[in-house]
Write a protein that holds these residues in place. Structure first.
Motif, PDB file in Angstrom:
ATOM      1  N   SER A 154       0.828  -1.204   0.000  1.00 11.60           N
ATOM      2  CA  SER A 154       0.000   0.000   0.000  1.00 11.60           C
ATOM      3  C   SER A 154       0.862   1.253   0.000  1.00 11.60           C
ATOM      4  CB  SER A 154      -0.918  -0.004   1.223  1.00 11.60           C
ATOM      5  OG  SER A 154      -1.729   1.151   1.248  1.00 11.60           O
ATOM      6  N   LEU A 155       1.907   1.274   0.807  1.00 12.52           N
ATOM      7  CA  LEU A 155       2.784   2.439   0.882  1.00 12.52           C
ATOM      8  C   LEU A 155       3.598   2.619  -0.402  1.00 12.52           C
ATOM      9  CD1 LEU A 155       4.020   2.143   4.573  1.00 12.52           C
ATOM     10  CD2 LEU A 155       2.395   3.795   3.644  1.00 12.52           C
ATOM     11  N   MET A 156       3.996   1.507  -1.013  1.00 12.39           N
ATOM     12  CA  MET A 156       4.745   1.610  -2.270  1.00 12.39           C
ATOM     13  C   MET A 156       3.870   2.185  -3.379  1.00 12.39           C
ATOM     14  SD  MET A 156       7.281  -1.697  -2.592  1.00 12.39           S
ATOM     15  CE  MET A 156       6.096  -2.958  -2.154  1.00 12.39           C
ATOM     16  N   ILE A 157       2.621   1.720  -3.453  1.00 11.00           N
ATOM     17  CA  ILE A 157       1.710   2.250  -4.466  1.00 11.00           C
ATOM     18  C   ILE A 157       1.443   3.724  -4.220  1.00 11.00           C
ATOM     19  CG2 ILE A 157      -0.661   2.137  -5.340  1.00 11.00           C
ATOM     20  CD1 ILE A 157      -0.574  -0.876  -4.907  1.00 11.00           C
ATOM     21  N   THR A 158       1.287   4.100  -2.951  1.00 10.58           N
ATOM     22  CA  THR A 158       1.075   5.511  -2.600  1.00 10.58           C
ATOM     23  C   THR A 158       2.241   6.363  -3.069  1.00 10.58           C
ATOM     24  OG1 THR A 158      -0.287   4.970  -0.665  1.00 10.58           O
ATOM     25  CG2 THR A 158       0.735   7.144  -0.711  1.00 10.58           C
ATOM     26  N   ALA A 159       3.470   5.909  -2.822  1.00  7.73           N
ATOM     27  CA  ALA A 159       4.660   6.662  -3.221  1.00  7.73           C
ATOM     28  C   ALA A 159       4.735   6.829  -4.735  1.00  7.73           C
ATOM     29  CB  ALA A 159       5.922   5.969  -2.696  1.00  7.73           C
ATOM     30  N   LEU A 160       4.410   5.770  -5.483  1.00  4.78           N
ATOM     31  CA  LEU A 160       4.445   5.849  -6.941  1.00  4.78           C
ATOM     32  C   LEU A 160       3.376   6.810  -7.463  1.00  4.78           C
ATOM     33  CD1 LEU A 160       4.994   2.071  -7.796  1.00  4.78           C
ATOM     34  CD2 LEU A 160       6.646   3.936  -8.045  1.00  4.78           C
ATOM     35  N   LYS A 161       2.212   6.777  -6.854  1.00  8.74           N
ATOM     36  CA  LYS A 161       1.147   7.705  -7.252  1.00  8.74           C
ATOM     37  C   LYS A 161       1.535   9.146  -6.916  1.00  8.74           C
ATOM     38  CE  LYS A 161      -2.910   4.693  -7.071  1.00  8.74           C
ATOM     39  NZ  LYS A 161      -4.233   4.463  -6.436  1.00  8.74           N
ATOM     40  N   ASP A 162       2.249   9.325  -5.813  1.00  9.96           N
ATOM     41  CA  ASP A 162       2.701  10.668  -5.430  1.00  9.96           C
ATOM     42  C   ASP A 162       3.639  11.238  -6.484  1.00  9.96           C
ATOM     43  OD1 ASP A 162       1.245  10.532  -3.114  1.00  9.96           O
ATOM     44  OD2 ASP A 162       2.946  10.095  -1.805  1.00  9.96           O
TER      45      ASP A 162
ATOM     46  N   GLN B  13       8.681  18.857  -9.052  1.00 11.46           N
ATOM     47  CA  GLN B  13       9.883  18.013  -9.023  1.00 11.46           C
ATOM     48  C   GLN B  13       9.960  17.307  -7.679  1.00 11.46           C
ATOM     49  OE1 GLN B  13      12.440  17.356 -11.422  1.00 11.46           O
ATOM     50  NE2 GLN B  13      12.816  15.789  -9.881  1.00 11.46           N
ATOM     51  N   VAL B  14       9.940  15.973  -7.707  1.00 18.72           N
ATOM     52  CA  VAL B  14      10.044  15.192  -6.476  1.00 18.72           C
ATOM     53  C   VAL B  14      11.498  15.120  -6.028  1.00 18.72           C
ATOM     54  CG1 VAL B  14       9.789  12.908  -5.448  1.00 18.72           C
ATOM     55  CG2 VAL B  14       8.002  13.810  -6.942  1.00 18.72           C
ATOM     56  N   ILE B  15      11.730  15.423  -4.762  1.00 25.15           N
ATOM     57  CA  ILE B  15      13.054  15.270  -4.170  1.00 25.15           C
ATOM     58  C   ILE B  15      13.159  13.917  -3.484  1.00 25.15           C
ATOM     59  CG2 ILE B  15      14.669  16.182  -2.454  1.00 25.15           C
ATOM     60  CD1 ILE B  15      13.486  18.939  -2.972  1.00 25.15           C
ATOM     61  N   TYR B  16      12.072  13.544  -2.797  1.00 26.34           N
ATOM     62  CA  TYR B  16      12.043  12.246  -2.118  1.00 26.34           C
ATOM     63  C   TYR B  16      10.599  11.771  -2.025  1.00 26.34           C
ATOM     64  CZ  TYR B  16      12.096   8.699   1.527  1.00 26.34           C
ATOM     65  OH  TYR B  16      11.920   7.532   2.221  1.00 26.34           O
ATOM     66  N   ALA B  17      10.384  10.472  -2.234  1.00 24.58           N
ATOM     67  CA  ALA B  17       9.075   9.862  -2.046  1.00 24.58           C
ATOM     68  C   ALA B  17       9.280   8.439  -1.565  1.00 24.58           C
ATOM     69  CB  ALA B  17       8.263   9.872  -3.342  1.00 24.58           C
ATOM     70  N   GLY B  18       8.734   8.124  -0.414  1.00 23.99           N
ATOM     71  CA  GLY B  18       8.870   6.787   0.134  1.00 23.99           C
ATOM     72  C   GLY B  18       7.857   6.562   1.233  1.00 23.99           C
ATOM     73  N   GLY B  19       7.017   5.542   1.080  1.00 23.11           N
ATOM     74  CA  GLY B  19       5.986   5.299   2.079  1.00 23.11           C
ATOM     75  C   GLY B  19       4.991   6.443   2.105  1.00 23.11           C
ATOM     76  N   ASP B  20       4.786   7.002   3.297  1.00 29.15           N
ATOM     77  CA  ASP B  20       3.846   8.134   3.395  1.00 29.15           C
ATOM     78  C   ASP B  20       4.584   9.469   3.406  1.00 29.15           C
ATOM     79  OD1 ASP B  20       5.024   7.845   5.846  1.00 29.15           O
ATOM     80  OD2 ASP B  20       3.203   8.225   6.995  1.00 29.15           O
ATOM     81  N   ASP B  21       5.882   9.460   3.151  1.00 30.28           N
ATOM     82  CA  ASP B  21       6.674  10.697   3.128  1.00 30.28           C
ATOM     83  C   ASP B  21       6.920  11.142   1.689  1.00 30.28           C
ATOM     84  OD1 ASP B  21       7.024  10.805   5.933  1.00 30.28           O
ATOM     85  OD2 ASP B  21       8.642   9.333   5.798  1.00 30.28           O
ATOM     86  N   VAL B  22       6.799  12.439   1.467  1.00 36.58           N
ATOM     87  CA  VAL B  22       7.099  12.986   0.150  1.00 36.58           C
ATOM     88  C   VAL B  22       7.597  14.419   0.319  1.00 36.58           C
ATOM     89  CG1 VAL B  22       4.688  13.717  -0.184  1.00 36.58           C
ATOM     90  CG2 VAL B  22       6.202  13.486  -2.158  1.00 36.58           C
TER      91      VAL B  22
END
Length: 268
Positions: free
Chosen positions: A17-25, A35-44
């Motif tokens: 669930s967290l991986m899919i969330t990060a990819l959608k983010d 521009q994404v600097i970091y995306a992982g789990g519920d952090d972005v």
């Protein structure tokens, strides 16, 4: 008490669930020219244009609760990855100048996230309190900030309606668009401040609040459509409850909307 049985299957589903969330983010930020600097789990962490920051934040919060039937959806397939409905997601949106030191602004945005958005509690009359699950909007020029709830009773009582459709951020973004289009004056915060103490002191359902707000709107909104959208009844249908109050010392939701608009009027 009640709890969740933690098993290897639970961990695997939560991780998916967290991986899919990060990819959608990442997809959502790119969609709105960021521009994404970091995306992982519920952090972005991402950089976004001033014009699209609010809509992107609204959609990132929506990503966290997935799509439909209790699961995340990727294309036309439902994954065995549960929506994290039992949890909220807080954000810090900071408007900065191109000459500001990015590391210092990221640090300040993080501080506001931890000390304001994640510690606030919103009390909605006739409904339970909503803790955390908020967004703090701030800027580097004036150091001002405002905190808004990302989940309201309107959203919780309409589980089949996409979370973003009833987001308070829709109201704030509409005020931003109205100002850019000349339908709303930038002087609204100053006019509201003259009546704020009275509005926050009397019964929130009294005619005094209605009259004071209508007077402020009448002075600052151009056209009947703009005035109609800013009526308290329409705002409440959009999730801005005139009686909703934040603690500790956060003030009323209506006041926080005005404070956030005061920040946005300086951009782009």
């Amino acid at each position: 008490g009640l709890g969740v049985l933690v098993t290897p299957t639970y961990y695997a589903a939560l991780s998916m669930s967290l991986m899919i969330t990060a990819l959608k983010d990442v997809r959502e930020v790119a969609k709105y020219k960021g521009q994404v600097i970091y995306a992982g789990g519920d952090d972005v962490l991402a950089l976004l244009p001033a014009e699209t920051a609010l809509v992107t934040t609204r959609n990132l919060r929506d990503n966290y609760w997935g799509d439909e039937m209790g699961f995340h959806k990727v294309r036309d397939y439902l994954f065995a990855a549960p929506r994290l409905l039992g949890f909220g997601r807080s954000f810090s949106v900071r408007y900065v100048n191109i000459m500001d030191i990015m590391s210092a602004e990221i640090k300040e945005a993080t501080r506001l996230l931890e000390e304001e958005a994640k510690k606030i509690r919103w009390d909605f009359p006739g409904f339970r309190s909503v803790e955390k699950d908020a967004v703090v909007v701030s800027e580097s020029r004036t150091k001002k900030s405002a905190v808004l709830p990302l989940t309201t009773p309107k959203q919780l009582l309409a589980p089949r309606t996409p979370h973003k459709d009833l987001s308070v951020l829709n109201v704030l973004n509409q005020l931003f668009v109205m100002r850019l289009g000349g339908a709303l004056s930038g002087n609204l915060p100053e006019d509201y401040e003259r009546y704020r103490k009275v509005v926050e002191r009397v019964d929130c359902r009294s005619g005094v609040v209605e009259d004071a707000w209508s007077y402020v709107v009448g002075r600052n909104a151009a056209g009947e459509d703009a005035k109609r959208f800013l009526s308290l009844d329409v705002l409440e249908n959009c999730g801005v409850d005139r009686c909703a109050k934040a603690s500790p010392e956060g003030g009323f939701l209506l006041t926080q909307i005005v404070n956030a608009y005061e920040i946005l009027r300086g951009y782009p």
